[in-house]
Design an enzyme around this catalytic site. Sequence first.
Site, short mmCIF file in Angstrom:
data_model
loop_
_atom_site.label_atom_id
_atom_site.label_comp_id
_atom_site.label_asym_id
_atom_site.label_seq_id
_atom_site.Cartn_x
_atom_site.Cartn_y
_atom_site.Cartn_z
N GLN A 41 41.23 1.41 -9.41
CA GLN A 41 42.48 1.64 -10.15
C GLN A 41 42.22 1.79 -11.64
OE1 GLN A 41 44.68 -1.82 -9.08
NE2 GLN A 41 44.67 -1.28 -6.93
N GLY A 42 42.78 2.85 -12.20
CA GLY A 42 42.59 3.12 -13.62
C GLY A 42 41.49 4.13 -13.89
N ASP A 43 40.64 4.37 -12.88
CA ASP A 43 39.61 5.41 -13.01
C ASP A 43 40.16 6.78 -12.65
OD1 ASP A 43 37.43 3.76 -13.78
OD2 ASP A 43 37.15 3.14 -11.69
N SER A 44 41.30 6.81 -12.01
CA SER A 44 41.89 8.08 -11.58
C SER A 44 41.97 9.08 -12.73
CB SER A 44 43.30 7.85 -11.05
OG SER A 44 43.25 7.49 -9.71
N HIS B 26 48.23 13.27 -9.98
CA HIS B 26 48.96 12.03 -9.69
C HIS B 26 49.05 11.13 -10.92
CE1 HIS B 26 45.06 9.90 -8.73
NE2 HIS B 26 45.74 8.88 -9.20
N ASP C 229 45.19 17.77 -6.31
CA ASP C 229 45.36 16.71 -7.32
C ASP C 229 44.65 17.08 -8.63
OD1 ASP C 229 46.17 14.37 -8.46
OD2 ASP C 229 44.87 13.06 -7.25
C1 4AZ Z 1 43.37 4.39 -8.18
O1 4AZ Z 1 44.26 3.71 -7.74
C2 4AZ Z 1 42.19 4.59 -7.33
N1 4AZ Z 1 38.16 3.93 -4.56
C3 4AZ Z 1 41.12 5.33 -7.81
C4 4AZ Z 1 40.02 5.50 -7.01
C5 4AZ Z 1 39.97 4.96 -5.77
C6 4AZ Z 1 41.02 4.21 -5.28
C7 4AZ Z 1 42.13 4.03 -6.07
C8 4AZ Z 1 38.75 5.15 -4.92
O2 4AZ Z 1 43.41 4.89 -9.30
#
Ligand code: 4AZ
Length: 263
Positions: A215-218, A79, A125
């Site tokens: 957000q941003g850790d993805s 993603h 993913d």
């Molecule tokens: C993100 O949006 C996201 N709490 C990453 C991890 C989590 C939620 C959103 C898990 O990148």
Amino acid sequence: MFGLRRARKTAAITVACAAAAATTLLASPTASAAPQPIVGGTATTTAAYPFVMQITDASGNQFCGGTLVAADKVVTAAHCMVGESTSSVRVVGGRTFLNGTDGTVSKVGKIWINPNYTDATQGNDVSVLTLSTSMPYTAAKYVSASDTGVYAAGATARILGWGTTSENGSSSNQLRTATVPLVADSGCKTSYGSDFVQSDMVCAGYASGGTDTCQGDSGGPLLIGGVLAGITSWGEGCAEAGYPGVYTRLATFSDLVTAQVRG
Ligand code: 4AZ
């Protein structure tokens, strides 16, 4: 202004509105969003975790994480890479701070996205980037297809990233890390119903919340016993009680990843 900040790649509940992501993200916080610290975590460095990579746009703005698994191969989330091209992304290694200029910046020669990927809540993913410049950092080992035992409920996992330190908050300038317990598949099913695809996902977090990726850790790593076992993928908000973070169950995709690493 909304347009100035590149929308971070967001998964799950947010990804459902991906078309409008740039505005959605900033304009409409999720209903539940009392700010919850990612935290429980601590600041760390890329010296301590040399395989943790920033994934940035061509201007150097970090939007996802990744894990170096060979000198020129980085595992991240599908993603994170949807809609990107080899010219739109860079990988930065050895840089603890988002505003740093140290480390190694590489262009990307190839983006492999799991061909079965549609959206994070459907699983699959995973993505592998082939770098144009090899990274002079120690790569992480990753789980093999037979390493299914590492996902035992209650096992301790380590998460890492530069993501926001609260839901809808700001990114961390310094790399952060935390440990979270793996959640039983039955528990994750209770939280997420049919969006939890057991074969492709694993959940981690405390029942009471408080420590999570955001957000941003993805795309960044979930380590179990120091070995890459998951990829930060999605979740309902961040660090909310009853909603653990959801990670790609890497053992399921290990052979696919290896084919890319060798290719
Ligand atoms: C993100 O949006 C996201 N709490 C990453 C991890 C989590 C939620 C959103 C898990 O990148």
